[in-house]
Write a protein that holds these residues in place. Structure first.
Motif, PDB file in Angstrom:
ATOM      1  N   ALA A 113       0.635  -0.892  -0.112  1.00 22.01           N
ATOM      2  CA  ALA A 113      -0.405  -0.303   0.178  1.00 22.01           C
ATOM      3  C   ALA A 113       0.871   1.103  -0.105  1.00 22.01           C
ATOM      4  O   ALA A 113       1.668   0.751   0.704  1.00 22.01           O
ATOM      5  CB  ALA A 113      -0.829  -0.040   1.542  1.00 22.01           C
ATOM      6  N   GLU A 114       0.299   2.298  -0.850  1.00 19.00           N
ATOM      7  CA  GLU A 114       0.814   3.899  -1.176  1.00 19.00           C
ATOM      8  C   GLU A 114       0.269   4.697   0.202  1.00 19.00           C
ATOM      9  O   GLU A 114      -0.675   4.777  -0.209  1.00 19.00           O
ATOM     10  CB  GLU A 114       1.373   4.129  -1.846  1.00 19.00           C
ATOM     11  N   ARG A 115       0.934   5.715   1.289  1.00 12.34           N
ATOM     12  CA  ARG A 115       0.384   6.405   1.257  1.00 12.34           C
ATOM     13  C   ARG A 115       1.430   7.878   1.052  1.00 12.34           C
ATOM     14  O   ARG A 115       2.572   7.941   0.367  1.00 12.34           O
ATOM     15  CB  ARG A 115       0.159   6.524   2.950  1.00 12.34           C
ATOM     16  N   VAL A 116       0.261   8.909   1.139  1.00 15.43           N
ATOM     17  CA  VAL A 116       1.030  10.542   0.827  1.00 15.43           C
ATOM     18  C   VAL A 116       0.997  11.294   2.795  1.00 15.43           C
ATOM     19  O   VAL A 116      -0.053  10.677   2.962  1.00 15.43           O
ATOM     20  CB  VAL A 116       0.657  11.291  -0.461  1.00 15.43           C
ATOM     21  N   ASP A 117       2.431  11.379   2.669  1.00 14.73           N
ATOM     22  CA  ASP A 117       1.965  12.300   3.808  1.00 14.73           C
ATOM     23  C   ASP A 117       2.588  13.963   3.704  1.00 14.73           C
ATOM     24  O   ASP A 117       4.639  13.660   3.318  1.00 14.73           O
ATOM     25  CB  ASP A 117       2.804  11.203   5.022  1.00 14.73           C
ATOM     26  N   PRO A 118       2.243  14.615   3.221  1.00 16.01           N
ATOM     27  CA  PRO A 118       3.223  15.965   2.895  1.00 16.01           C
ATOM     28  C   PRO A 118       4.543  16.288   4.512  1.00 16.01           C
ATOM     29  O   PRO A 118       5.464  17.158   3.965  1.00 16.01           O
ATOM     30  CB  PRO A 118       2.138  17.187   3.028  1.00 16.01           C
ATOM     31  N   ALA A 119       3.595  16.149   5.010  1.00 18.21           N
ATOM     32  CA  ALA A 119       4.804  16.422   6.458  1.00 18.21           C
ATOM     33  C   ALA A 119       6.238  15.542   6.289  1.00 18.21           C
ATOM     34  O   ALA A 119       7.372  15.961   6.764  1.00 18.21           O
ATOM     35  CB  ALA A 119       4.545  15.470   7.431  1.00 18.21           C
ATOM     36  N   LEU A 120       5.926  14.474   5.368  1.00 18.84           N
ATOM     37  CA  LEU A 120       7.742  13.793   5.208  1.00 18.84           C
ATOM     38  C   LEU A 120       8.502  15.040   4.385  1.00 18.84           C
ATOM     39  O   LEU A 120      10.006  14.862   4.051  1.00 18.84           O
ATOM     40  CB  LEU A 120       7.629  12.478   4.085  1.00 18.84           C
ATOM     41  N   ILE A 121       7.891  15.736   3.661  1.00 18.20           N
ATOM     42  CA  ILE A 121       8.530  17.171   3.491  1.00 18.20           C
ATOM     43  C   ILE A 121       9.403  16.478   1.703  1.00 18.20           C
ATOM     44  O   ILE A 121       9.493  17.193   1.072  1.00 18.20           O
ATOM     45  CB  ILE A 121       9.877  17.743   4.017  1.00 18.20           C
ATOM     46  N   GLY A 122      10.437  15.190   2.022  1.00 15.17           N
ATOM     47  CA  GLY A 122      10.623  15.017   0.691  1.00 15.17           C
ATOM     48  C   GLY A 122      10.978  13.302   1.447  1.00 15.17           C
ATOM     49  O   GLY A 122      10.768  12.922   2.351  1.00 15.17           O
ATOM     50  N   GLY A 123      11.837  12.120   0.246  1.00 18.27           N
ATOM     51  CA  GLY A 123      12.094  10.627   0.585  1.00 18.27           C
ATOM     52  C   GLY A 123      10.954  10.061   0.548  1.00 18.27           C
ATOM     53  O   GLY A 123       9.603  10.741   0.775  1.00 18.27           O
ATOM     54  N   PHE A 124      11.413   9.239   0.942  1.00 18.94           N
ATOM     55  CA  PHE A 124       9.964   8.115   1.528  1.00 18.94           C
ATOM     56  C   PHE A 124      10.075   7.771   3.049  1.00 18.94           C
ATOM     57  O   PHE A 124      11.593   7.655   3.241  1.00 18.94           O
ATOM     58  CB  PHE A 124      10.212   7.565   0.928  1.00 18.94           C
ATOM     59  N   ALA A 125       8.957   6.103   3.535  1.00 26.21           N
ATOM     60  CA  ALA A 125       8.788   5.761   4.458  1.00 26.21           C
ATOM     61  C   ALA A 125       8.938   4.210   4.115  1.00 26.21           C
ATOM     62  O   ALA A 125       7.450   4.881   3.574  1.00 26.21           O
ATOM     63  CB  ALA A 125       8.660   6.431   5.764  1.00 26.21           C
ATOM     64  N   ILE A 126       9.505   3.249   4.500  1.00 23.25           N
ATOM     65  CA  ILE A 126       9.420   1.844   4.381  1.00 23.25           C
ATOM     66  C   ILE A 126       8.945   1.349   5.754  1.00 23.25           C
ATOM     67  O   ILE A 126       9.600   0.843   6.427  1.00 23.25           O
ATOM     68  CB  ILE A 126      10.061   0.967   3.368  1.00 23.25           C
ATOM     69  N   ASP A 127       7.300   1.007   5.881  1.00 23.93           N
ATOM     70  CA  ASP A 127       7.551   0.127   6.768  1.00 23.93           C
ATOM     71  C   ASP A 127       7.204  -1.347   6.149  1.00 23.93           C
ATOM     72  O   ASP A 127       5.755  -1.522   5.537  1.00 23.93           O
ATOM     73  CB  ASP A 127       5.779   0.401   7.003  1.00 23.93           C
ATOM     74  N   ILE A 128       7.820  -2.465   6.359  1.00 21.71           N
ATOM     75  CA  ILE A 128       7.041  -3.667   6.396  1.00 21.71           C
ATOM     76  C   ILE A 128       7.367  -4.609   7.596  1.00 21.71           C
ATOM     77  O   ILE A 128       8.227  -4.643   8.447  1.00 21.71           O
ATOM     78  CB  ILE A 128       8.871  -3.963   5.744  1.00 21.71           C
ATOM     79  N   ALA A 129       6.042  -4.907   8.158  1.00 18.44           N
ATOM     80  CA  ALA A 129       5.755  -5.400   8.867  1.00 18.44           C
ATOM     81  C   ALA A 129       6.229  -4.127  10.464  1.00 18.44           C
ATOM     82  O   ALA A 129       5.401  -3.341  10.836  1.00 18.44           O
ATOM     83  CB  ALA A 129       5.945  -7.281   9.295  1.00 18.44           C
ATOM     84  N   SER A 130       7.097  -5.155  11.114  1.00 16.71           N
ATOM     85  CA  SER A 130       7.005  -4.434  12.504  1.00 16.71           C
ATOM     86  C   SER A 130       8.336  -3.613  12.083  1.00 16.71           C
ATOM     87  O   SER A 130       9.281  -2.998  12.683  1.00 16.71           O
ATOM     88  CB  SER A 130       7.825  -4.653  13.564  1.00 16.71           C
ATOM     89  N   GLU A 131       9.307  -3.972  11.271  1.00 18.46           N
ATOM     90  CA  GLU A 131      10.233  -3.281  10.759  1.00 18.46           C
ATOM     91  C   GLU A 131      10.114  -1.204   9.795  1.00 18.46           C
ATOM     92  O   GLU A 131       9.230  -1.352   9.173  1.00 18.46           O
ATOM     93  CB  GLU A 131      11.289  -3.447   9.714  1.00 18.46           C
ATOM     94  N   ARG A 132      10.466  -0.615  10.120  1.00 16.28           N
ATOM     95  CA  ARG A 132      10.673   0.511   9.920  1.00 16.28           C
ATOM     96  C   ARG A 132      12.080   1.169   8.859  1.00 16.28           C
ATOM     97  O   ARG A 132      12.671   1.364   9.697  1.00 16.28           O
ATOM     98  CB  ARG A 132      10.576   1.669  10.333  1.00 16.28           C
ATOM     99  N   LEU A 133      11.867   1.541   7.229  1.00 14.70           N
ATOM    100  CA  LEU A 133      13.435   2.655   6.830  1.00 14.70           C
ATOM    101  C   LEU A 133      12.495   3.547   6.924  1.00 14.70           C
ATOM    102  O   LEU A 133      11.697   3.969   5.733  1.00 14.70           O
ATOM    103  CB  LEU A 133      13.630   1.254   5.503  1.00 14.70           C
ATOM    104  N   ASP A 134      13.103   4.299   7.077  1.00 11.52           N
ATOM    105  CA  ASP A 134      12.555   5.992   6.590  1.00 11.52           C
ATOM    106  C   ASP A 134      13.711   6.977   5.949  1.00 11.52           C
ATOM    107  O   ASP A 134      15.091   7.086   6.845  1.00 11.52           O
ATOM    108  CB  ASP A 134      12.548   6.753   8.469  1.00 11.52           C
TER     109      ASP A 134
END
Length: 182
Positions: free
Chosen positions: A143-164
């Motif tokens: 799934a994809e979400r848009v959150d302008p508060a990130l300013i730029g780039g992306f974050a990936i959540d895989i189960a309980s892991e997060r790459l920000d």
């Protein structure tokens, strides 16, 4: 008894029954619908926990939330057992535990990519391939979400892991580093 333990026990038993009946996939869809309704309507949990609301009303409410039909016998049996054991208030927790159990048994990872702006199709495809290489031969619900508060780039959540890899996270890390040096 631990509130987390009860939903997991109900969910595991429900998964076993649904699998034996060949209805695990359909029940998974119904449970996801219950969770979506519970997440979008916080009053649902309060209504299910309310002792002054009758079991028949709670069952109709859950049937409606899930989009269940008369053919969904396992779902109907589950609602009946919840009512008999006075656990209807835990329906959303049990649904969440069922979804977790289903995903674990079938090696499905929930993946959410959050970006500051909508991703182009090529970027999305590239991120999906990256995630797939990370999880190996398991499957994913992407799934994809848009959150302008990130300013730029992306974050990936895989189960309980997060790459920000967002600009907001990088700025926060720089701020913390500067505070440590003071």
């Amino acid at each position: 008894m631990n509130e987390g333990l009860i939903p997991r026990r109900y969910a595991k038993a429900l998964y076993d029954v649904a699998s034996a009946r060949g209805e695990a996939v359909r029940l998974y869809d119904l449970m996801r619908a219950v969770l979506a309704a519970a997440d979008s309507q916080p009053a649902l949990a309060r209504t299910l926990a309310n002792p002054y609301v009758g079991d028949a009303d709670k069952r109709r409410l859950l049937d409606t939330a899930a989009g269940a039909t008369a053919d969904d016998k396992t779902f109907a049996d589950w609602l009946r057992v919840l009512a008999q054991n006075h656990r209807t208030g835990m329906a959303a927790d049990i649904a969440r535990a069922y979804v977790d159990c289903y995903r674990k048994e079938r090696r499905i990872y929930p993946v959410t990519v959050t970006s500051a702006a909508p991703l182009a199709a090529a970027q999305s495809k590239r991120l999906q391939a990256l995630v797939q290489s990370h999880i190996g031969d398991a499957s994913m619900e992407y799934a994809e979400r848009v959150d302008p508060a990130l300013i730029g780039g992306f974050a990936i959540d895989i189960a309980s892991e997060r790459l920000d890899a967002s600009v907001r996270n990088n700025l926060e890390q720089m701020r913390l580093n500067l505070l440590k040096k003071q």
